[in-house]
Enzyme design. Structure first.
Site, mmCIF file in Angstrom:
data_model
loop_
_atom_site.group_PDB
_atom_site.id
_atom_site.type_symbol
_atom_site.label_atom_id
_atom_site.label_comp_id
_atom_site.label_asym_id
_atom_site.label_seq_id
_atom_site.Cartn_x
_atom_site.Cartn_y
_atom_site.Cartn_z
ATOM 1 N N ASN A 172 0.833 -1.202 0.000
ATOM 2 C CA ASN A 172 0.000 0.000 0.000
ATOM 3 C C ASN A 172 0.869 1.254 0.000
ATOM 4 O O ASN A 172 1.788 1.380 0.823
ATOM 5 C CB ASN A 172 -0.887 0.035 1.254
ATOM 6 C CG ASN A 172 -1.714 1.313 1.347
ATOM 7 O OD1 ASN A 172 -2.638 1.508 0.561
ATOM 8 N ND2 ASN A 172 -1.379 2.178 2.295
ATOM 9 N N GLU A 173 0.605 2.146 -0.921
ATOM 10 C CA GLU A 173 1.240 3.482 -0.955
ATOM 11 C C GLU A 173 2.728 3.431 -0.610
ATOM 12 O O GLU A 173 3.211 4.175 0.259
ATOM 13 C CB GLU A 173 0.496 4.443 -0.009
ATOM 14 C CG GLU A 173 -0.901 4.748 -0.482
ATOM 15 C CD GLU A 173 -1.591 5.880 0.257
ATOM 16 O OE1 GLU A 173 -1.095 6.306 1.311
ATOM 17 O OE2 GLU A 173 -2.641 6.346 -0.238
ATOM 18 N N GLU A 292 -8.228 3.946 -3.862
ATOM 19 C CA GLU A 292 -8.610 4.872 -2.785
ATOM 20 C C GLU A 292 -9.022 6.177 -3.437
ATOM 21 O O GLU A 292 -8.208 6.794 -4.139
ATOM 22 C CB GLU A 292 -7.459 5.105 -1.800
ATOM 23 C CG GLU A 292 -7.154 3.901 -0.923
ATOM 24 C CD GLU A 292 -6.174 4.203 0.201
ATOM 25 O OE1 GLU A 292 -6.162 5.338 0.716
ATOM 26 O OE2 GLU A 292 -5.417 3.289 0.558
ATOM 27 N N GLN A 352 -13.560 5.523 2.731
ATOM 28 C CA GLN A 352 -13.744 4.144 3.113
ATOM 29 C C GLN A 352 -15.243 3.873 3.241
ATOM 30 O O GLN A 352 -15.999 4.554 2.546
ATOM 31 C CB GLN A 352 -12.968 3.865 4.386
ATOM 32 C CG GLN A 352 -11.439 4.114 4.156
ATOM 33 C CD GLN A 352 -10.536 3.511 5.214
ATOM 34 O OE1 GLN A 352 -10.902 2.665 6.000
ATOM 35 N NE2 GLN A 352 -9.291 3.993 5.241
HETATM 36 O O1 AHR Z 1 -7.836 5.950 3.722
HETATM 37 C C1 AHR Z 1 -6.998 6.464 4.712
HETATM 38 C C2 AHR Z 1 -5.525 6.291 4.379
HETATM 39 O O2 AHR Z 1 -5.239 7.042 3.234
HETATM 40 C C3 AHR Z 1 -5.059 4.907 4.000
HETATM 41 O O3 AHR Z 1 -4.753 4.125 5.099
HETATM 42 C C4 AHR Z 1 -3.845 5.172 3.190
HETATM 43 O O4 AHR Z 1 -3.596 4.176 2.238
HETATM 44 C C5 AHR Z 1 -4.095 6.549 2.583
HETATM 45 O O5 AHR Z 1 -3.040 7.390 2.785
#
Ligand code: AHR
Length: 503
Positions: A172-173, A292, A352
Protein backbone atom coordinates in the site's frame (compact mmCIF):
# COMPACT_ATOMS: atom_id res chain seq x y z
CA UNK A 1 -24.04 30.93 -22.81
CA UNK A 2 -26.78 30.26 -20.26
CA UNK A 3 -27.54 26.72 -21.35
CA UNK A 4 -25.51 23.57 -21.80
CA UNK A 5 -26.11 21.30 -24.80
CA UNK A 6 -25.26 17.64 -24.56
CA UNK A 7 -25.57 14.69 -26.92
CA UNK A 8 -25.72 11.02 -26.03
CA UNK A 9 -24.61 8.77 -28.85
CA UNK A 10 -24.58 5.13 -27.70
CA UNK A 11 -21.92 4.41 -30.33
CA UNK A 12 -19.47 6.58 -28.35
CA UNK A 13 -18.64 3.67 -26.10
CA UNK A 14 -15.90 4.24 -23.54
CA UNK A 15 -15.85 0.76 -22.06
CA UNK A 16 -17.87 -1.72 -20.03
CA UNK A 17 -19.38 -0.68 -16.70
CA UNK A 18 -17.59 -3.22 -14.57
CA UNK A 19 -19.14 -3.88 -11.17
CA UNK A 20 -15.69 -3.56 -9.67
CA UNK A 21 -15.85 0.19 -10.32
CA UNK A 22 -18.20 0.32 -7.33
CA UNK A 23 -15.84 -1.23 -4.83
CA UNK A 24 -15.20 -0.16 -1.26
CA UNK A 25 -12.39 -0.26 1.28
CA UNK A 26 -12.43 -1.42 4.90
CA UNK A 27 -9.31 -0.66 6.90
CA UNK A 28 -8.62 -1.50 10.53
CA UNK A 29 -8.65 2.17 11.39
CA UNK A 30 -10.53 4.13 14.06
CA UNK A 31 -14.13 2.99 14.49
CA UNK A 32 -14.40 1.36 11.10
CA UNK A 33 -14.34 -2.30 12.13
CA UNK A 34 -14.80 -2.08 15.91
CA UNK A 35 -17.87 0.05 16.83
CA UNK A 36 -18.60 0.31 13.10
CA UNK A 37 -19.43 -2.88 11.28
CA UNK A 38 -18.88 -4.92 14.48
CA UNK A 39 -20.50 -4.02 17.79
CA UNK A 40 -21.54 -7.01 19.87
CA UNK A 41 -24.14 -5.90 22.37
CA UNK A 42 -25.71 -3.39 19.99
CA UNK A 43 -29.48 -3.96 19.76
CA UNK A 44 -29.11 -4.56 15.99
CA UNK A 45 -26.12 -6.93 16.28
CA UNK A 46 -26.48 -10.43 14.85
CA UNK A 47 -25.19 -13.64 16.43
CA UNK A 48 -21.63 -12.76 15.26
CA UNK A 49 -21.77 -9.23 16.62
CA UNK A 50 -22.19 -7.58 13.19
CA UNK A 51 -24.60 -4.65 13.10
CA UNK A 52 -27.47 -5.59 10.82
CA UNK A 53 -28.48 -1.93 10.38
CA UNK A 54 -25.00 -1.27 8.95
CA UNK A 55 -25.21 -4.36 6.74
CA UNK A 56 -28.56 -3.10 5.38
CA UNK A 57 -26.95 0.23 4.47
CA UNK A 58 -23.90 -1.43 2.91
CA UNK A 59 -26.20 -3.52 0.70
CA UNK A 60 -28.23 -0.42 -0.20
CA UNK A 61 -25.00 1.37 -1.11
CA UNK A 62 -24.25 -1.37 -3.63
CA UNK A 63 -20.57 -2.05 -2.99
CA UNK A 64 -18.95 -4.77 -5.09
CA UNK A 65 -15.38 -5.73 -4.12
CA UNK A 66 -14.01 -4.53 -0.79
CA UNK A 67 -10.29 -3.91 -0.27
CA UNK A 68 -9.02 -5.10 3.13
CA UNK A 69 -7.38 -4.77 5.72
CA UNK A 70 -5.54 -1.53 4.77
CA UNK A 71 -4.36 1.04 3.85
CA UNK A 72 -1.44 2.19 5.94
CA UNK A 73 -2.47 -0.42 8.53
CA UNK A 74 -1.39 -3.28 6.26
CA UNK A 75 2.26 -2.22 6.27
CA UNK A 76 2.64 -3.26 9.91
CA UNK A 77 0.17 -6.16 9.82
CA UNK A 78 0.97 -9.81 10.51
CA UNK A 79 -1.85 -11.76 8.89
CA UNK A 80 -1.25 -14.80 11.12
CA UNK A 81 -2.40 -12.68 14.10
CA UNK A 82 -5.87 -12.44 12.62
CA UNK A 83 -6.68 -16.15 12.20
CA UNK A 84 -7.09 -19.09 14.58
CA UNK A 85 -8.76 -19.17 17.99
CA UNK A 86 -9.82 -15.65 18.91
CA UNK A 87 -8.81 -15.91 22.55
CA UNK A 88 -5.23 -16.67 21.46
CA UNK A 89 -4.89 -13.76 19.05
CA UNK A 90 -2.37 -11.11 20.11
CA UNK A 91 -3.06 -7.46 20.84
CA UNK A 92 -0.71 -5.47 18.61
CA UNK A 93 0.28 -1.85 18.37
CA UNK A 94 -0.75 -0.42 15.03
CA UNK A 95 1.90 2.18 14.23
CA UNK A 96 0.04 3.64 11.26
CA UNK A 97 -2.87 4.92 13.35
CA UNK A 98 -1.25 4.78 16.82
CA UNK A 99 -3.96 2.43 18.02
CA UNK A 100 -4.27 -1.06 19.52
CA UNK A 101 -5.42 -3.84 17.21
CA UNK A 102 -7.15 -6.59 19.19
CA UNK A 103 -7.51 -8.93 16.19
CA UNK A 104 -11.00 -9.81 17.37
CA UNK A 105 -12.04 -9.43 13.74
CA UNK A 106 -9.73 -11.15 11.29
CA UNK A 107 -9.81 -12.77 7.90
CA UNK A 108 -12.49 -15.38 8.67
CA UNK A 109 -14.84 -13.00 10.46
CA UNK A 110 -14.45 -10.36 7.78
CA UNK A 111 -15.13 -12.91 5.04
CA UNK A 112 -18.31 -13.90 6.91
CA UNK A 113 -19.32 -10.25 7.03
CA UNK A 114 -18.68 -9.91 3.28
CA UNK A 115 -20.93 -12.91 2.62
CA UNK A 116 -23.69 -11.12 4.52
CA UNK A 117 -22.98 -7.84 2.71
CA UNK A 118 -22.95 -9.54 -0.69
CA UNK A 119 -19.48 -8.19 -1.52
CA UNK A 120 -16.21 -9.81 -2.62
CA UNK A 121 -12.84 -9.72 -0.90
CA UNK A 122 -9.80 -7.92 -2.31
CA UNK A 123 -6.73 -8.47 -0.12
CA UNK A 124 -3.64 -6.34 0.36
CA UNK A 125 -0.39 -8.00 1.42
CA UNK A 126 2.22 -6.33 3.59
CA UNK A 127 5.22 -5.34 1.48
CA UNK A 128 6.23 -2.61 3.95
CA UNK A 129 7.63 -4.55 6.89
CA UNK A 130 7.26 -8.06 5.43
CA UNK A 131 8.06 -9.69 2.10
CA UNK A 132 7.47 -12.34 -0.53
CA UNK A 133 7.32 -15.34 1.79
CA UNK A 134 4.58 -13.93 4.01
CA UNK A 135 2.58 -12.92 0.94
CA UNK A 136 2.90 -16.46 -0.43
CA UNK A 137 1.86 -17.94 2.91
CA UNK A 138 -1.28 -15.80 3.00
CA UNK A 139 -2.14 -16.70 -0.58
CA UNK A 140 -1.68 -20.40 0.17
CA UNK A 141 -3.80 -20.12 3.32
CA UNK A 142 -6.54 -18.25 1.45
CA UNK A 143 -6.72 -19.89 -1.97
CA UNK A 144 -5.31 -23.45 -1.94
CA UNK A 145 -8.20 -25.91 -1.50
CA UNK A 146 -6.42 -28.55 0.59
CA UNK A 147 -3.31 -30.70 0.96
CA UNK A 148 -0.79 -28.31 2.50
CA UNK A 149 -0.19 -27.32 6.09
CA UNK A 150 -1.44 -23.77 5.52
CA UNK A 151 -4.52 -24.91 3.58
CA UNK A 152 -5.24 -27.40 6.37
CA UNK A 153 -4.80 -24.65 8.93
CA UNK A 154 -7.54 -22.64 7.18
CA UNK A 155 -9.78 -25.68 7.20
CA UNK A 156 -9.08 -26.25 10.90
CA UNK A 157 -9.80 -22.57 11.48
CA UNK A 158 -13.31 -23.12 10.11
CA UNK A 159 -13.31 -22.60 6.33
CA UNK A 160 -13.40 -25.81 4.30
CA UNK A 161 -13.70 -23.99 1.00
CA UNK A 162 -10.91 -21.59 0.02
CA UNK A 163 -11.59 -17.86 0.25
CA UNK A 164 -10.74 -17.77 -3.46
CA UNK A 165 -9.55 -14.15 -3.38
CA UNK A 166 -9.34 -12.88 -6.96
CA UNK A 167 -7.59 -9.50 -6.61
CA UNK A 168 -4.46 -8.86 -4.54
CA UNK A 169 -2.71 -5.55 -3.84
CA UNK A 170 1.09 -5.70 -3.62
CA UNK A 171 1.43 -3.45 -0.57
CA UNK A 172 0.00 0.00 0.00
CA UNK A 173 1.24 3.48 -0.95
CA UNK A 174 4.88 2.43 -0.99
CA UNK A 175 5.81 5.82 -2.49
CA UNK A 176 4.67 7.64 0.66
CA UNK A 177 7.32 8.63 3.26
CA UNK A 178 4.64 8.02 5.95
CA UNK A 179 4.39 4.37 4.96
CA UNK A 180 6.09 1.77 7.18
CA UNK A 181 8.78 0.30 4.94
CA UNK A 182 8.55 3.11 2.38
CA UNK A 183 11.22 2.63 -0.28
CA UNK A 184 12.38 3.86 -3.65
CA UNK A 185 10.53 2.99 -6.85
CA UNK A 186 13.39 0.72 -7.93
CA UNK A 187 13.49 -1.16 -4.62
CA UNK A 188 9.74 -1.49 -4.44
CA UNK A 189 9.47 -2.46 -8.12
CA UNK A 190 12.01 -5.26 -7.66
CA UNK A 191 10.26 -6.56 -4.52
CA UNK A 192 6.81 -6.33 -6.13
CA UNK A 193 8.04 -8.20 -9.23
CA UNK A 194 9.56 -11.01 -7.14
CA UNK A 195 6.42 -11.27 -5.03
CA UNK A 196 4.10 -11.18 -8.05
CA UNK A 197 6.06 -13.92 -9.82
CA UNK A 198 5.89 -16.13 -6.75
CA UNK A 199 2.18 -15.49 -6.20
CA UNK A 200 1.45 -16.38 -9.81
CA UNK A 201 3.50 -19.58 -9.48
CA UNK A 202 1.18 -20.50 -6.64
CA UNK A 203 -2.10 -19.32 -8.21
CA UNK A 204 -1.86 -18.16 -11.85
CA UNK A 205 -5.53 -17.15 -11.88
CA UNK A 206 -5.24 -14.20 -9.48
CA UNK A 207 -5.15 -10.54 -10.54
CA UNK A 208 -2.40 -8.35 -9.12
CA UNK A 209 -2.30 -4.62 -8.40
CA UNK A 210 1.05 -2.90 -8.04
CA UNK A 211 1.31 0.36 -6.07
CA UNK A 212 1.21 3.51 -8.12
CA UNK A 213 1.35 6.96 -6.53
CA UNK A 214 -0.50 8.05 -3.41
CA UNK A 215 -1.64 11.09 -5.35
CA UNK A 216 -0.80 13.07 -8.46
CA UNK A 217 0.76 15.72 -6.19
CA UNK A 218 3.50 13.37 -5.00
CA UNK A 219 6.98 14.63 -6.01
CA UNK A 220 7.79 11.22 -7.53
CA UNK A 221 4.51 10.98 -9.50
CA UNK A 222 5.02 9.79 -13.07
CA UNK A 223 8.57 8.64 -12.56
CA UNK A 224 7.38 6.27 -9.81
CA UNK A 225 4.91 4.63 -12.21
CA UNK A 226 7.50 4.33 -14.97
CA UNK A 227 10.15 2.70 -12.79
CA UNK A 228 7.74 0.41 -10.93
CA UNK A 229 6.14 -0.77 -14.18
CA UNK A 230 9.50 -1.33 -15.84
CA UNK A 231 10.08 -3.93 -13.10
CA UNK A 232 6.60 -5.40 -12.92
CA UNK A 233 4.94 -4.93 -16.32
CA UNK A 234 4.82 -8.62 -17.22
CA UNK A 235 3.74 -9.74 -13.75
CA UNK A 236 0.83 -7.47 -12.78
CA UNK A 237 -2.59 -6.55 -14.19
CA UNK A 238 -3.26 -3.14 -12.67
CA UNK A 239 -1.47 -0.18 -11.15
CA UNK A 240 -3.14 1.73 -8.33
CA UNK A 241 -4.16 5.39 -8.12
CA UNK A 242 -5.16 7.10 -4.89
CA UNK A 243 -6.73 10.56 -4.69
CA UNK A 244 -8.37 12.57 -1.92
CA UNK A 245 -9.80 16.05 -2.35
CA UNK A 246 -10.79 18.81 0.03
CA UNK A 247 -11.69 22.46 -0.09
CA UNK A 248 -8.60 24.59 0.53
CA UNK A 249 -8.83 28.10 2.06
CA UNK A 250 -12.47 28.57 1.09
CA UNK A 251 -11.77 28.06 -2.63
CA UNK A 252 -15.05 26.28 -3.40
CA UNK A 253 -14.78 26.86 -7.16
CA UNK A 254 -11.55 24.86 -7.39
CA UNK A 255 -12.88 22.21 -5.02
CA UNK A 256 -15.94 21.74 -7.24
CA UNK A 257 -13.61 21.15 -10.19
CA UNK A 258 -11.58 18.44 -8.39
CA UNK A 259 -12.56 15.82 -10.98
CA UNK A 260 -10.42 17.70 -13.51
CA UNK A 261 -7.47 16.50 -11.45
CA UNK A 262 -8.86 12.94 -11.40
CA UNK A 263 -9.19 13.02 -15.20
CA UNK A 264 -5.62 14.24 -15.65
CA UNK A 265 -4.28 11.78 -13.08
CA UNK A 266 -5.88 8.78 -14.82
CA UNK A 267 -4.79 9.94 -18.27
CA UNK A 268 -1.19 10.49 -17.10
CA UNK A 269 -0.97 7.03 -15.54
CA UNK A 270 -2.45 5.43 -18.67
CA UNK A 271 0.09 7.30 -20.82
CA UNK A 272 2.96 6.21 -18.57
CA UNK A 273 1.83 2.58 -18.52
CA UNK A 274 1.40 2.56 -22.28
CA UNK A 275 4.84 4.15 -22.70
CA UNK A 276 6.44 1.36 -20.65
CA UNK A 277 4.48 -1.23 -22.64
CA UNK A 278 5.58 0.33 -25.92
CA UNK A 279 9.22 0.46 -24.85
CA UNK A 280 9.00 -3.21 -23.94
CA UNK A 281 7.33 -4.04 -27.25
CA UNK A 282 4.51 -5.61 -25.23
CA UNK A 283 0.99 -6.20 -26.49
CA UNK A 284 -0.22 -6.40 -22.91
CA UNK A 285 -2.21 -3.51 -21.40
CA UNK A 286 -2.01 -2.44 -17.78
CA UNK A 287 -5.26 -1.08 -16.32
CA UNK A 288 -5.90 1.09 -13.28
CA UNK A 289 -7.19 0.07 -9.87
CA UNK A 290 -8.32 3.41 -8.40
CA UNK A 291 -8.35 1.81 -5.02
CA UNK A 292 -8.61 4.87 -2.78
CA UNK A 293 -10.72 7.88 -3.69
CA UNK A 294 -12.88 10.29 -1.74
CA UNK A 295 -13.24 13.72 -0.21
CA UNK A 296 -11.06 13.85 2.92
CA UNK A 297 -10.31 16.88 5.12
CA UNK A 298 -6.85 15.68 6.15
CA UNK A 299 -6.01 18.88 8.00
CA UNK A 300 -8.97 18.71 10.34
CA UNK A 301 -8.69 17.68 13.99
CA UNK A 302 -10.68 14.53 13.13
CA UNK A 303 -7.60 13.17 11.37
CA UNK A 304 -5.17 13.77 14.26
CA UNK A 305 -3.99 10.50 15.78
CA UNK A 306 -2.62 9.98 19.29
CA UNK A 307 1.14 10.31 19.74
CA UNK A 308 2.03 9.47 23.37
CA UNK A 309 3.92 6.24 24.16
CA UNK A 310 1.23 5.28 26.71
CA UNK A 311 -1.74 6.16 24.51
CA UNK A 312 -2.71 3.37 22.08
CA UNK A 313 -6.51 3.36 22.13
CA UNK A 314 -8.74 0.65 20.69
CA UNK A 315 -11.00 2.05 17.97
CA UNK A 316 -10.56 5.79 18.63
CA UNK A 317 -12.65 8.31 16.73
CA UNK A 318 -10.37 9.03 13.76
CA UNK A 319 -11.01 10.54 10.33
CA UNK A 320 -14.72 10.96 11.11
CA UNK A 321 -15.36 13.61 8.50
CA UNK A 322 -18.91 14.94 8.28
CA UNK A 323 -19.78 15.56 4.66
CA UNK A 324 -21.74 18.51 3.33
CA UNK A 325 -23.95 18.90 0.28
CA UNK A 326 -21.06 20.44 -1.66
CA UNK A 327 -18.82 17.51 -0.67
CA UNK A 328 -21.43 15.14 -2.11
CA UNK A 329 -21.53 17.07 -5.39
CA UNK A 330 -17.74 16.81 -5.72
CA UNK A 331 -17.95 13.14 -4.75
CA UNK A 332 -20.55 12.56 -7.49
CA UNK A 333 -18.27 14.27 -10.00
CA UNK A 334 -15.42 11.91 -9.05
CA UNK A 335 -17.69 8.97 -9.87
CA UNK A 336 -18.41 10.59 -13.24
CA UNK A 337 -14.67 10.80 -13.87
CA UNK A 338 -14.18 7.11 -13.02
CA UNK A 339 -17.02 6.08 -15.36
CA UNK A 340 -15.70 8.39 -18.07
CA UNK A 341 -12.47 6.34 -17.96
CA UNK A 342 -14.15 2.93 -17.81
CA UNK A 343 -11.91 1.74 -20.64
CA UNK A 344 -8.85 1.80 -18.36
CA UNK A 345 -10.14 2.08 -14.80
CA UNK A 346 -10.94 -1.58 -14.27
CA UNK A 347 -11.55 -1.38 -10.54
CA UNK A 348 -12.09 1.33 -7.93
CA UNK A 349 -12.51 1.40 -4.16
CA UNK A 350 -14.25 4.18 -2.30
CA UNK A 351 -12.15 4.93 0.78
CA UNK A 352 -13.74 4.14 3.11
CA UNK A 353 -17.08 2.62 4.14
CA UNK A 354 -18.14 3.07 7.78
CA UNK A 355 -17.26 5.92 10.21
CA UNK A 356 -13.84 6.60 8.67
CA UNK A 357 -14.20 9.15 5.83
CA UNK A 358 -17.32 7.16 5.16
CA UNK A 359 -20.74 7.27 3.51
CA UNK A 360 -22.17 5.38 6.53
CA UNK A 361 -21.91 6.62 10.13
CA UNK A 362 -22.78 4.87 13.37
CA UNK A 363 -23.15 5.76 17.01
CA UNK A 364 -22.23 3.09 19.59
CA UNK A 365 -25.51 1.71 20.95
CA UNK A 366 -27.30 4.15 18.65
CA UNK A 367 -28.37 4.53 15.04
CA UNK A 368 -26.59 4.23 11.71
CA UNK A 369 -27.20 6.87 9.05
CA UNK A 370 -26.32 7.93 5.51
CA UNK A 371 -23.88 10.78 4.94
CA UNK A 372 -24.51 13.07 1.96
CA UNK A 373 -21.95 11.12 -0.10
CA UNK A 374 -23.97 7.92 0.29
CA UNK A 375 -26.48 9.03 -2.33
CA UNK A 376 -24.34 9.60 -5.45
CA UNK A 377 -22.59 6.29 -4.82
CA UNK A 378 -25.76 4.26 -4.25
CA UNK A 379 -27.52 5.81 -7.26
CA UNK A 380 -24.59 5.45 -9.65
CA UNK A 381 -23.91 1.88 -8.52
CA UNK A 382 -27.56 0.95 -9.11
CA UNK A 383 -28.26 2.86 -12.34
CA UNK A 384 -24.97 2.53 -14.27
CA UNK A 385 -25.18 -0.68 -16.30
CA UNK A 386 -24.03 -1.91 -19.69
CA UNK A 387 -21.45 0.34 -21.26
CA UNK A 388 -20.14 3.75 -20.30
CA UNK A 389 -20.87 6.25 -23.08
CA UNK A 390 -19.10 9.55 -23.70
CA UNK A 391 -21.31 12.66 -23.67
CA UNK A 392 -20.58 15.40 -26.19
CA UNK A 393 -20.84 18.54 -24.06
CA UNK A 394 -21.03 22.23 -24.98
CA UNK A 395 -21.17 24.08 -21.68
CA UNK A 396 -20.61 27.49 -20.15
CA UNK A 397 -17.36 27.62 -18.25
CA UNK A 398 -16.27 28.50 -14.73
CA UNK A 399 -12.96 30.04 -13.64
CA UNK A 400 -10.95 28.21 -11.02
CA UNK A 401 -7.68 29.15 -9.35
CA UNK A 402 -6.33 25.57 -9.40
CA UNK A 403 -7.51 24.20 -12.72
CA UNK A 404 -8.04 27.29 -14.88
CA UNK A 405 -11.17 27.55 -17.02
CA UNK A 406 -13.29 24.41 -16.82
CA UNK A 407 -16.72 23.46 -18.22
CA UNK A 408 -19.48 24.07 -15.68
CA UNK A 409 -21.21 20.85 -16.70
CA UNK A 410 -19.50 17.49 -16.63
CA UNK A 411 -21.24 14.21 -17.23
CA UNK A 412 -21.26 10.70 -18.54
CA UNK A 413 -23.93 8.27 -19.70
CA UNK A 414 -24.37 4.52 -19.55
CA UNK A 415 -26.31 2.36 -21.97
CA UNK A 416 -27.51 -1.20 -21.71
CA UNK A 417 -28.64 -2.12 -25.22
CA UNK A 418 -30.10 -5.51 -24.21
CA UNK A 419 -32.17 -4.12 -21.36
CA UNK A 420 -33.09 -0.97 -23.33
CA UNK A 421 -32.04 1.21 -20.39
CA UNK A 422 -29.74 4.20 -20.13
CA UNK A 423 -28.63 6.59 -17.42
CA UNK A 424 -27.16 10.08 -17.50
CA UNK A 425 -25.05 11.46 -14.63
CA UNK A 426 -24.44 15.21 -14.50
CA UNK A 427 -22.81 17.80 -12.32
CA UNK A 428 -23.17 21.58 -12.35
CA UNK A 429 -19.93 22.93 -10.89
CA UNK A 430 -21.04 26.52 -11.32
CA UNK A 431 -21.81 28.39 -8.12
CA UNK A 432 -23.71 31.36 -9.45
CA UNK A 433 -26.83 30.42 -11.34
CA UNK A 434 -29.06 27.55 -12.45
CA UNK A 435 -28.22 26.07 -15.84
CA UNK A 436 -30.68 24.89 -18.45
CA UNK A 437 -29.41 21.59 -19.81
CA UNK A 438 -30.62 20.12 -23.09
CA UNK A 439 -29.61 16.56 -23.85
CA UNK A 440 -30.10 15.18 -27.34
CA UNK A 441 -31.12 11.59 -26.64
CA UNK A 442 -32.37 10.72 -30.15
CA UNK A 443 -29.52 8.24 -30.53
CA UNK A 444 -31.10 6.17 -27.77
CA UNK A 445 -34.37 5.77 -29.70
CA UNK A 446 -37.78 6.65 -28.31
CA UNK A 447 -37.07 6.88 -24.57
CA UNK A 448 -39.06 7.79 -21.49
CA UNK A 449 -37.82 9.00 -18.11
CA UNK A 450 -37.98 6.36 -15.41
CA UNK A 451 -36.35 8.07 -12.43
CA UNK A 452 -34.66 11.38 -11.66
CA UNK A 453 -32.52 12.34 -8.66
CA UNK A 454 -31.09 15.72 -7.76
CA UNK A 455 -28.54 16.25 -5.02
CA UNK A 456 -28.47 19.93 -4.15
CA UNK A 457 -29.09 21.99 -1.05
CA UNK A 458 -29.69 25.72 -0.86
CA UNK A 459 -27.24 25.57 2.04
CA UNK A 460 -24.11 23.96 0.52
CA UNK A 461 -22.77 23.34 4.05
CA UNK A 462 -25.80 21.26 5.09
CA UNK A 463 -24.87 17.82 6.51
CA UNK A 464 -26.52 14.70 7.85
CA UNK A 465 -25.71 14.19 11.53
CA UNK A 466 -26.76 12.07 14.48
CA UNK A 467 -29.17 14.85 15.47
CA UNK A 468 -30.48 15.38 11.93
CA UNK A 469 -29.70 12.26 9.87
CA UNK A 470 -32.02 13.06 6.96
CA UNK A 471 -31.19 16.75 6.48
CA UNK A 472 -29.76 16.23 2.95
CA UNK A 473 -31.41 13.76 0.58
CA UNK A 474 -31.77 13.54 -3.18
CA UNK A 475 -35.03 14.87 -4.56
CA UNK A 476 -36.77 14.24 -7.88
CA UNK A 477 -35.64 16.58 -10.65
CA UNK A 478 -38.15 18.14 -12.99
CA UNK A 479 -37.33 16.64 -16.40
CA UNK A 480 -39.12 16.07 -19.72
CA UNK A 481 -38.32 14.54 -23.11
CA UNK A 482 -39.84 16.17 -26.21
CA UNK A 483 -38.81 15.38 -29.76
CA UNK A 484 -35.78 13.45 -28.55
CA UNK A 485 -34.51 16.33 -26.39
CA UNK A 486 -34.31 15.82 -22.65
CA UNK A 487 -34.55 19.08 -20.70
CA UNK A 488 -33.62 19.74 -17.09
CA UNK A 489 -32.56 22.76 -15.09
CA UNK A 490 -29.65 22.14 -12.76
CA UNK A 491 -29.30 24.47 -9.77
CA UNK A 492 -25.79 25.67 -9.00
CA UNK A 493 -23.61 23.16 -7.11
CA UNK A 494 -25.69 20.14 -8.03
CA UNK A 495 -25.28 16.50 -9.00
CA UNK A 496 -28.03 14.63 -10.84
CA UNK A 497 -28.85 11.17 -12.16
CA UNK A 498 -31.54 10.37 -14.72
CA UNK A 499 -32.63 6.87 -15.71
CA UNK A 500 -34.22 6.33 -19.13
CA UNK A 501 -35.94 3.39 -20.79
CA UNK A 502 -36.74 2.62 -24.43
CA UNK A 503 -40.51 2.66 -24.94
O1 AHR B 1 -7.84 5.95 3.72
C1 AHR B 1 -7.00 6.46 4.71
C2 AHR B 1 -5.52 6.29 4.38
O2 AHR B 1 -5.24 7.04 3.23
C3 AHR B 1 -5.06 4.91 4.00
O3 AHR B 1 -4.75 4.13 5.10
C4 AHR B 1 -3.85 5.17 3.19
O4 AHR B 1 -3.60 4.18 2.24
C5 AHR B 1 -4.09 6.55 2.58
O5 AHR B 1 -3.04 7.39 2.78
Amino acid sequence: MTAARLTVDPRSVIGPVRRRLFGGFVEHLGRHVYDGIYEPGHPAADEQGFRTDVLDLVRELGVSTIRYPGGNFVSGFRWEDSVGPREQRPRRLDLAWHSTETNEIGLHEFADWLDKAGSDLMLAVNLGTRGTLEALDLLEYANVPAGSTLAQQRIDDGRTEPFDVRVWCLGNEMDGPWQLGHRSAADYGALAARTAKGMRQLDPSIELVVCGSSGAQMPTFGEWERVVLEHTYDDVDMISCHAYYQEHDGDTASFLASAVDTDRFIEAVVATADHVGAAKGSAKRIDISFDEWNVWYMDRVASEKPTAIDDWPVAPRLLEDVYSAVDAVVFGSLLISLLAHADRVASASLAQLVNVIAPIMTEPGGPAWRQTTFFPFALTSRLATGEAVRLHIASPTVETARYGTVPAVAGVATHDADAGTSAVFLVNRGMAEPLDVEIDVRGLGDVEIVETHLLHDDDPAACNTLADPDRVRPRPLDARVEGGILRVTLPPVAWAALALRRR
